[in-house]
Design an enzyme around this catalytic site. Sequence first.
Site: not given
Lengths: 666, 666
Positions: A291-292, A507, A564
């Site tokens: 997705k980058y 995390h 984001p």
Amino acid sequence: MGAWTRIFFSLCNTDCSVKLLCDNICCKKHYINKIYLLLITVEDYEQAAKSLLKALFIREKYSKLAYHRFPRTTAQYLNSVLLFLINFVPSNHCADICPCPHKGEDPYSMNDIPENLDFELKMRDGIIYVYDNAEALSKNRPRCLPYPDLETFAMDLSHVLAMIADGPTKTYCHRRLNFLGSKFYLHEMLNEMAELKELKGVPHRDFYNVRKVDTHIHAAACMNQKHLLTFIQSTYKTDAERVVLDKAGQRLTLKQVFNNLNMDPYDLTVDSLDVHAGRQTFHRFDKFNSKYNPVGASELREIYLKTDNHIKGEYFARLIKEVAHDLEESKYQHAEPRLSIYGRSPEEWESLSHWFIQQKVHSPNMRWIIQVPRIYDIFKSRKLIANFAKMLENIFLPLFEATVNPQKHKELHVFLKYVTGFDSVDDESKHSDHMFSYKSPKPEQWTTDDNPPYSYYLFHMYANIMVLNNLRKERGLSTFQFRPHCGEAGSITHLVSAFLTADNISHGLNLKKSPVLQYLYYLAQVPIAMSPLSNNSLFLEYSKNPLREFLHKGLCVSLSTDDPMQFHYTKEALMEEYAIAAQLWKLSTCDLCEIARNSVLQSGLSHQEKKHFLGADYLKDGPEGNDIRRTNVAQIRMAYRHETLCNELSFLVDAVKSEVLGSQPE
Amino acid sequence: MGAWTRIFFSLCNTDCSVKLLCDNICCKKHYINKIYLLLITVEDYEQAAKSLLKALFIREKYSKLAYHRFPRTTAQYLNSVLLFLINFVPSNHCADICPCPHKGEDPYSMNDIPENLDFELKMRDGIIYVYDNAEALSKNRPRCLPYPDLETFAMDLSHVLAMIADGPTKTYCHRRLNFLGSKFYLHEMLNEMAELKELKGVPHRDFYNVRKVDTHIHAAACMNQKHLLTFIQSTYKTDAERVVLDKAGQRLTLKQVFNNLNMDPYDLTVDSLDVHAGRQTFHRFDKFNSKYNPVGASELREIYLKTDNHIKGEYFARLIKEVAHDLEESKYQHAEPRLSIYGRSPEEWESLSHWFIQQKVHSPNMRWIIQVPRIYDIFKSRKLIANFAKMLENIFLPLFEATVNPQKHKELHVFLKYVTGFDSVDDESKHSDHMFSYKSPKPEQWTTDDNPPYSYYLFHMYANIMVLNNLRKERGLSTFQFRPHCGEAGSITHLVSAFLTADNISHGLNLKKSPVLQYLYYLAQVPIAMSPLSNNSLFLEYSKNPLREFLHKGLCVSLSTDDPMQFHYTKEALMEEYAIAAQLWKLSTCDLCEIARNSVLQSGLSHQEKKHFLGADYLKDGPEGNDIRRTNVAQIRMAYRHETLCNELSFLVDAVKSEVLGSQPE
């Protein structure tokens, strides 16, 4: 029996502001063991306490070595044990307090760069050693700095690993954690209105204007999808004929790039950009990583999201500066974006710092973290490096050189002023066959195509950062925190490695699975940057996220956005993160402000800035360290947290003392 | 049996684009009854179908009378029943298509106001009757307009009330709804990627630039808490010495007001403002209502959030205009704020329209709804009104007068151009002892201190709006939609009243509790404006909100904010609402755009605007009514929805036909 049971409910030894259920029950120290008799044998309790204290001593040792932070309160209790047992307290642990780039001064100024020292540097067993001169090097007499010892580390690691599986310790920690949860619930019921009243009385300070740091965010995804889209469209308007890509000698203009993709940027939409995580990415880190690439095209990633490309990272810098501008406008929001150093070649640092300074990327509302992807196996299979030591050398040697000879590496020297730490990143759910131990091959011998395991990466990063920090401290330069991604997925042993080596982590979801580790992270107040929206798209549904539970128990958690670009919808990603947590978990204003305060504490912001944002005494524990006029966290809350932590620690200390004194409960 | 079971999974009769599991199974009409034999007897099925159709006929009748909307597809199926049974189809139902204030024209222009008609008006049994002249009035011969008949209405109401408790109908509806849910799940699994591909192919349109209407928002809470705070502080800077309040003759400046409150506006914070809902408001509508008072002070509400005060509502108008400005900037967001008319005195309308025009409150991105609080009991106990009829007269008579004699009521006439509907508001969970029936006292006789029940309010509001709409239609003026709050809490009978009288509703949570009503709202495609964040603070936790389930089954739901002041954190309340729903329920882009499209359909925006926002053919059902280039809703989705609705309706129609023909399944 009634009295004992009631005492079990007595929550604090030193109750002052915290008015809890049974104020008047006398809770003398010697009753305490009795309490545990109800749940666990004295032997088991003493065994658990000793193990836990030992683990805390171990963390304190490694924190001290690397100039990481260790909470004062916990350190005091550990000292009291030492004083009791060996009548000796070692010198005070003094964590580094990051110096702050002065206001008003040119942030890129090359004046006042320290002299070269011309020390010699050499990597041995994956760790850089420093030598005063060539002679010392030839005699192998390294400069007197602390160097880590793999054998000791491996033993310490295995101690903690053994202990998280130890039955009585698990029972003890599990019960203490449940107790902490219930105790907070009582605190909330009794004091919620009082906390709110305190907050209402604070002039000019509310959740909107307390400082918040986005403690975990990747620079390449720090803008939201709509922002990236608009930016791409705006560059096309002005730069369509500009050569932006050099593909193996073939130079392409922006127009040609889009032609090749068969696409008109004007028609681009958030849908076709396709950088947002959806249902498809859940438990698919591979899909998430792709997705980058905007529109699935690595060319666009190369042009817009890289620092080292044909346009010298100009677009990426402009994007980041737009995000920084929004933060500066908001005034109260800060971010700690991650930039990558891969360890593929030793030139990466020079190139990155050149980009930073030429493009003037610095913002007072940003501090930088270097992320190192754990992808030795990829470089090795492409024959870019010969062994793991080479990768480590590429990452760390330039830093040592810039520290020893800053005049020779001016840009890197300046850039490092704004770098506050290191992160270790990749898919944690990938399994490794190798078990890290003192018998593991040394980095120079790590020549297989397999990736080293997580702990192996962590130890070697920690070791180099530790030596580097000591060297820099000597020179009066800033030091670095180690802040790896940890516990997002995969084995819980990751959290053990980080307990020893990390200043704080991102995390920490898997703390859910190990009561011992969760309790240790609580006792040592290891900060945890959590990103429930990121988890919701990747590893864990929002409703199952442990953030609320961790916060209530008193772990030091902060909220962060992670990416984001992939996860958020609105223009204010960090506020979206807070808003959703507040709505879904019905967090009170005091909860939200406590999280915001934690985020400043966790961050790599300077001592000066933290004093300004949290109050002059922020380094003190408990209510006296809190300036409610700046943090908007109720003093009742601070007192509750402090007393609760002291209470938990004193149980451990008392167990050791009573065992030595042979004292038995009545 | 295998074949029947398989047929039960065959989902559509007329499958085209929707490729579902069993494309090739022949699904002849006469099999259909067989299907139900598996679940329900033929008799029960026929009984349920007849009841449901009757309920739909009833809603169609009342919708027609009031110029409310009724979906074309459902109307066609109803017509086919009539054609079959009595060989007659009544004239087409023609809902009103709101005229649009022309662009460029002065929105406050007093030119072109229609002539006065000098009709006589008189309220009888709580309903305004129109008479051509004094003579007709004296002879009690009202003008030929449809007037509602209480007795018929009460019978219709009791028919639907009986039916929602009828066993076989409940079983039938429950099963059909489950089926709709599972069917959507299959659709999603099979077509999700195809939908996404369609959306990626649409140039220049994505979720960010499809039109969204905030279909339910109260004007007095339409700004967020931080906005209100900043506004109060800014007025204090410029207007401290201005007289802003006239408290029983005592005139106070802004400074004096704050002095009396012992407060410096500079020190005000979101915490001390205390308008945000928290854990304390859950199931406490009373506490929630008091949140409308900033700092708990009714003076500040009076000064900042009222239209009719000493400063002529200037601050309130400025606040609203700032919100409107943000909407206009965003371009793609619209809102339908509620302004109050209480029915306390007949002057309220004049005052409100005067405020609207003097303060120039109109915005192209806003349409106005009048909310009437159900608080007869308060006015009565304060002796402000003598009976319920007086309250109705205060609310509706001025509207009739402005319609009959617009020249005499120019400001109200102009204001009404921008008013598109009525809302009925208050705490639905309040119980009423009275059961509405044709034996209930007429409004003139309703003189007790008790509040009339919900249905009583709804019928009388509907009745007057209905007559008014017919009168206005005659004159070529705009008509009004009735859009009450309904099903937020309290008895499910509220939803029955609204099924008859409302064009669309807000909330609808209680549809969860009645399968028959839920199925009817589905078949009649009654739009529902849902506000899960509001519910989360007041009546129902987010995770239990039925929005996702309703959306999946195919009910026409939209997202709305209700009260950004009390519920939202970010500057973009509506986007926050969408973002949270998208994150928590993992909604796809197509889901989000479907909700946005529903919101435009539900809204009172004009025909011209809807054509512009949704496509020229938006009034047609199914994919041909959808312009994907404007709505970003996949045609596969539209086809799925349309075919599914047709399928459900044809089951009902077939049951009636087969009963009449006496046809038996094989």
